[in-house]
Design a protein around this motif. Structure first.
Motif, PDB file in Angstrom:
ATOM      1  N   ASP A 127       0.863  -1.253  -0.005  1.00 22.26           N
ATOM      2  CA  ASP A 127      -0.152   0.142   0.177  1.00 22.26           C
ATOM      3  C   ASP A 127       0.890   1.183   0.053  1.00 22.26           C
ATOM      4  OD1 ASP A 127      -2.360  -1.338   0.010  1.00 22.26           O
ATOM      5  OD2 ASP A 127      -2.446  -1.345   2.187  1.00 22.26           O
ATOM      6  N   LYS A 128       2.087   1.175   0.266  1.00 21.49           N
ATOM      7  CA  LYS A 128       3.183   2.218   0.494  1.00 21.49           C
ATOM      8  C   LYS A 128       3.741   2.584  -1.110  1.00 21.49           C
ATOM      9  CE  LYS A 128       3.857   1.419   5.219  1.00 21.49           C
ATOM     10  NZ  LYS A 128       4.765   0.865   6.284  1.00 21.49           N
ATOM     11  N   VAL A 129       3.534   1.620  -1.972  1.00 20.88           N
ATOM     12  CA  VAL A 129       4.234   1.357  -3.177  1.00 20.88           C
ATOM     13  C   VAL A 129       3.345   2.143  -4.190  1.00 20.88           C
ATOM     14  CG1 VAL A 129       5.312  -0.022  -4.887  1.00 20.88           C
ATOM     15  CG2 VAL A 129       5.626  -0.491  -2.657  1.00 20.88           C
ATOM     16  N   ALA A 130       3.987   3.231  -5.094  1.00 23.26           N
ATOM     17  CA  ALA A 130       3.196   3.595  -6.101  1.00 23.26           C
ATOM     18  C   ALA A 130       3.481   2.820  -7.286  1.00 23.26           C
ATOM     19  CB  ALA A 130       3.521   5.144  -6.275  1.00 23.26           C
ATOM     20  N   VAL A 131       4.774   2.619  -7.679  1.00 20.80           N
ATOM     21  CA  VAL A 131       5.044   1.821  -8.866  1.00 20.80           C
ATOM     22  C   VAL A 131       6.245   0.882  -8.643  1.00 20.80           C
ATOM     23  CG1 VAL A 131       5.701   2.265 -11.398  1.00 20.80           C
ATOM     24  CG2 VAL A 131       4.461   4.120 -10.084  1.00 20.80           C
ATOM     25  N   GLY A 132       6.137  -0.123  -9.091  1.00 19.71           N
ATOM     26  CA  GLY A 132       7.249  -1.152  -9.417  1.00 19.71           C
ATOM     27  C   GLY A 132       7.525  -1.323 -10.778  1.00 19.71           C
ATOM     28  N   ILE A 133       8.808  -1.218 -11.277  1.00 22.53           N
ATOM     29  CA  ILE A 133       9.379  -1.179 -12.377  1.00 22.53           C
ATOM     30  C   ILE A 133      10.345  -2.023 -12.585  1.00 22.53           C
ATOM     31  CG2 ILE A 133      10.491   0.431 -14.128  1.00 22.53           C
ATOM     32  CD1 ILE A 133       9.277   2.883 -12.650  1.00 22.53           C
ATOM     33  N   VAL A 134      10.475  -2.982 -13.492  1.00 23.38           N
ATOM     34  CA  VAL A 134      11.723  -3.782 -13.894  1.00 23.38           C
ATOM     35  C   VAL A 134      12.433  -3.074 -14.839  1.00 23.38           C
ATOM     36  CG1 VAL A 134      12.242  -6.121 -14.704  1.00 23.38           C
ATOM     37  CG2 VAL A 134       9.991  -5.951 -13.775  1.00 23.38           C
ATOM     38  N   GLU A 135      13.686  -2.716 -14.529  1.00 23.85           N
ATOM     39  CA  GLU A 135      14.455  -1.793 -15.212  1.00 23.85           C
ATOM     40  C   GLU A 135      15.093  -2.712 -16.430  1.00 23.85           C
ATOM     41  OE1 GLU A 135      14.673   1.237 -14.546  1.00 23.85           O
ATOM     42  OE2 GLU A 135      13.963   1.333 -13.094  1.00 23.85           O
ATOM     43  N   ARG A 136      16.013  -2.040 -17.332  1.00 22.38           N
ATOM     44  CA  ARG A 136      16.354  -2.712 -18.503  1.00 22.38           C
ATOM     45  C   ARG A 136      17.548  -3.504 -18.019  1.00 22.38           C
ATOM     46  NH1 ARG A 136      18.618   1.660 -22.199  1.00 22.38           N
ATOM     47  NH2 ARG A 136      20.523   1.423 -21.008  1.00 22.38           N
ATOM     48  N   ASP A 137      18.228  -3.402 -16.988  1.00 17.63           N
ATOM     49  CA  ASP A 137      19.230  -4.328 -16.570  1.00 17.63           C
ATOM     50  C   ASP A 137      18.545  -5.662 -15.762  1.00 17.63           C
ATOM     51  OD1 ASP A 137      18.391  -3.291 -14.095  1.00 17.63           O
ATOM     52  OD2 ASP A 137      20.744  -2.840 -13.615  1.00 17.63           O
TER      53      ASP A 137
END
Length: 146
Positions: A127-137
């Motif tokens: 609930d504290k996370v706005a966005v989770g992103i898998v980066e290029r690496d």
């Protein structure tokens, strides 16, 4: 000259296969992933050099792979579309409580991977996370809600 052509082809094929395998291999480095990467190297050397066990053949292959790497790096700097093909782009897999299951399947990522990244940043609740992103690496970036 045959060794040089085979080394260049092997470089491109291994690059393609590593991109095909995906980001998880690059970021997580599980034992099975390490085995696959080492096998790529061994099989590539066998395919490139074949019966040529000479110093000249080995150095020609080494020089070719080095030059291919420099060429790919230069092309990535010059052409954004080429960089995207080789390195990929960041992919959002979690936003405001909603999982992008299709993208997660495509990346072979699990919700647990995102939760782990959040915990590593000291966020025990999604609930504290706005966005989770898998980066290029292949690493997971977590952006905390404001």
């Amino acid at each position: 000259m045959n060794t040089v052509v085979k080394a260049a082809a092997a470089y491109l094929i291994v690059l393609f296969v590593i991109r095909l395998i995906g980001r998880r291999t690059a970021s997580q480095q599980a034992p099975i992933d390490m085995v696959v990467l080492f096998l790529f190297g061994g099989l590539s050397v066998s395919a490139v050099l074949g019966d040529d066990h000479s110093f000249t053949g080995a150095m020609s292959a080494l020089l070719t792979v080095g030059l291919m790497h420099v060429a790919v790096s230069w092309l990535k700097l010059r052409f954004v579309w080429f960089e995207r093909i080789v390195d990929g782009t960041p992919i959002v897999v979690y936003r405001d409580g909603v999982w992008d299951e299709a993208r997660m399947r495509q990346l072979r990522m699990q919700q647990a991977d995102i939760r782990t990244a959040a915990r590593q940043q000291g966020l025990d609740d999604l609930d504290k996370v706005a966005v989770g992103i898998v980066e290029r690496d292949g690493k997971v970036s977590i952006i905390e809600k404001a």
